[in-house]
Structure formats: C-alpha cells, structure tokens
Design a protein around this motif. Structure first.
Motif: not given
Length: 215
Positions: A161-165, A147-150, A94-102, A154-159
């Motif tokens: 990379e490989n994660f959904t809300v 929490g931040a990744l959720i 999750l941290g990898d995904c959030l850092e790539r997008n944030l 959400l802002v990216n229409k529910g998906r």
C-alpha cells in the motif's frame, strides 16, 4: 431516453465504507476511546489510583494478588488524552493496513497477544529491577502491529500500500528513541511489543500466491 441520477458519495459515507473493511481495528480503536471516556466520567485518567482501580498494570497486584487480568485491561487504559490520541492515530493508519493484508482474526491475535507479550516483558523487567509502578496504554499492542507490518512489508519486496520498510523502521526507531529519552515511558513494553509482533507476523502471514489465467 432514460435518465440516470448520479449521487456523489459523501465523505462520511466513504469513511463508514472504509471502516467496514477493517472491523477489528475499528473495534479496538472504539474500545480504547470508550474506556477512556468512562475513566474520565468516573474520575481522572491522570490519577494513578483511579487508573489502578480501572485495571492498570501493577506488578505486586499481578504477581502477589494474582490479578492477571491487568495484563489485558491495562492495554485499553491511557494516562490522558494525548497518550490516547498518539496511540490511536498510529493504530488508525498502521492497524488498518495490517488488518487488510493479514485478515481479521489474525490481526486480532497480533494486537491482543502482542500487547499481552509486551506487558509480560514489562512485568519481568519491573520485577528484576525491583520497581513498583502503575502502567497502562496500548503502546505495546501498537508496537506489535508495527513489528508484524514490518515483516509483511519485507515479504512484499519492501512496500505494501503506502508503506515501505524504511518508513516503518524509522517510525519504530524514533518512537523507541523518544521513549528512552523521556520520563515515565515503558520502554520494555515497546520493545516487547515490537519483538512479539515480528514473531507473530512470521507465524501468521502468508503472502498471497500469484494467480495465472490462460486466455
């Protein structure tokens, strides 16, 4: 005729290349692991007294002793290898995904500020209930990442990379349920981290604008 040599990238080289894309999360994971090893080499991570000496959170020490640094140092301490492994496994994905997008620095803010915010809420609950317990762990920061990744998803229409809300909310719900039904879990830190992460996500994340190019 020219000759070309094709060298297949090894799994290790691919791993290193991927880690370079997320240097902040890699640093946090390594820091947690190295601190754990240092604690084990000088005593035992299962010893409350030893963990306290290394900087675990303890309400009287923070409030009366003004040892505010414990709000930060406790985030990098873990009671045993299983405690460390569970937190780092979640953070790895999750941290990898959030850092790539944030982004690097915004991700660092979410992790650190979210973790400290989680510890502050935990401290408040302990003082209100009159409890005096030694606590440690990166769970508050990890929940801040969730929490931040959720919010980002959400802002990216529910998906993204490989994660959904749905996946993230289910993960958070199961983790909170496990905490409530288990002994020795700092549920206030988990809830505080999740709330802080969501707020920080709202404040820091901006969805990339679509770019149009005329032919």
């Amino acid at each position: 005729m020219n000759q070309y040599e094709y060298r297949r990238e090894s799994d290790f080289q691919r791993f290193v290349r991927n880690r370079k894309r997320v240097p902040v999360n890699t640093f946090f994971i390594l820091a947690n692991i190295l601190v754990f090893l240092a604690v084990e080499l000088t005593g035992s991570a299962l010893s409350t007294g030893h963990m306290y000496r290394w900087g675990a959170a303890y309400a009287p020490a923070i409030v009366q002793g003004k040892e505010y640094y414990r709000l930060v140092t406790s985030m990098f301490l873990h009671f045993g290898i299983q405690h460390l492994g569970n937190n780092m496994l979640v953070l790895f994905f999750l941290g990898d995904c959030l850092e790539r997008n944030l982004g690097r620095w915004k991700y660092a803010v979410v992790y650190m500020a979210g973790g400290v915010g989680a510890n502050l809420l935990s401290l408040f609950v302990e003082l209100k209930q009159g409890q005096e317990v030694v606590s440690a762990g990166a769970s508050g920061a990890v929940f801040a990442v969730i929490g931040a990744l959720i919010y980002v998803v959400l802002v990216n229409k529910g998906r993204i990379e490989n994660f959904t809300v749905r996946q993230l909310i289910l993960m958070a719900a199961l983790s909170l349920y496990h905490g409530v039904t288990s002994v020795g879990i700092d549920n206030a830190a988990h809830i505080g981290g999740l709330i802080c992460g969501l707020i920080l996500g709202i404040l820091l994340y901006r969805k990339p604008k679509m770019r149009y190019q005329a032919n």
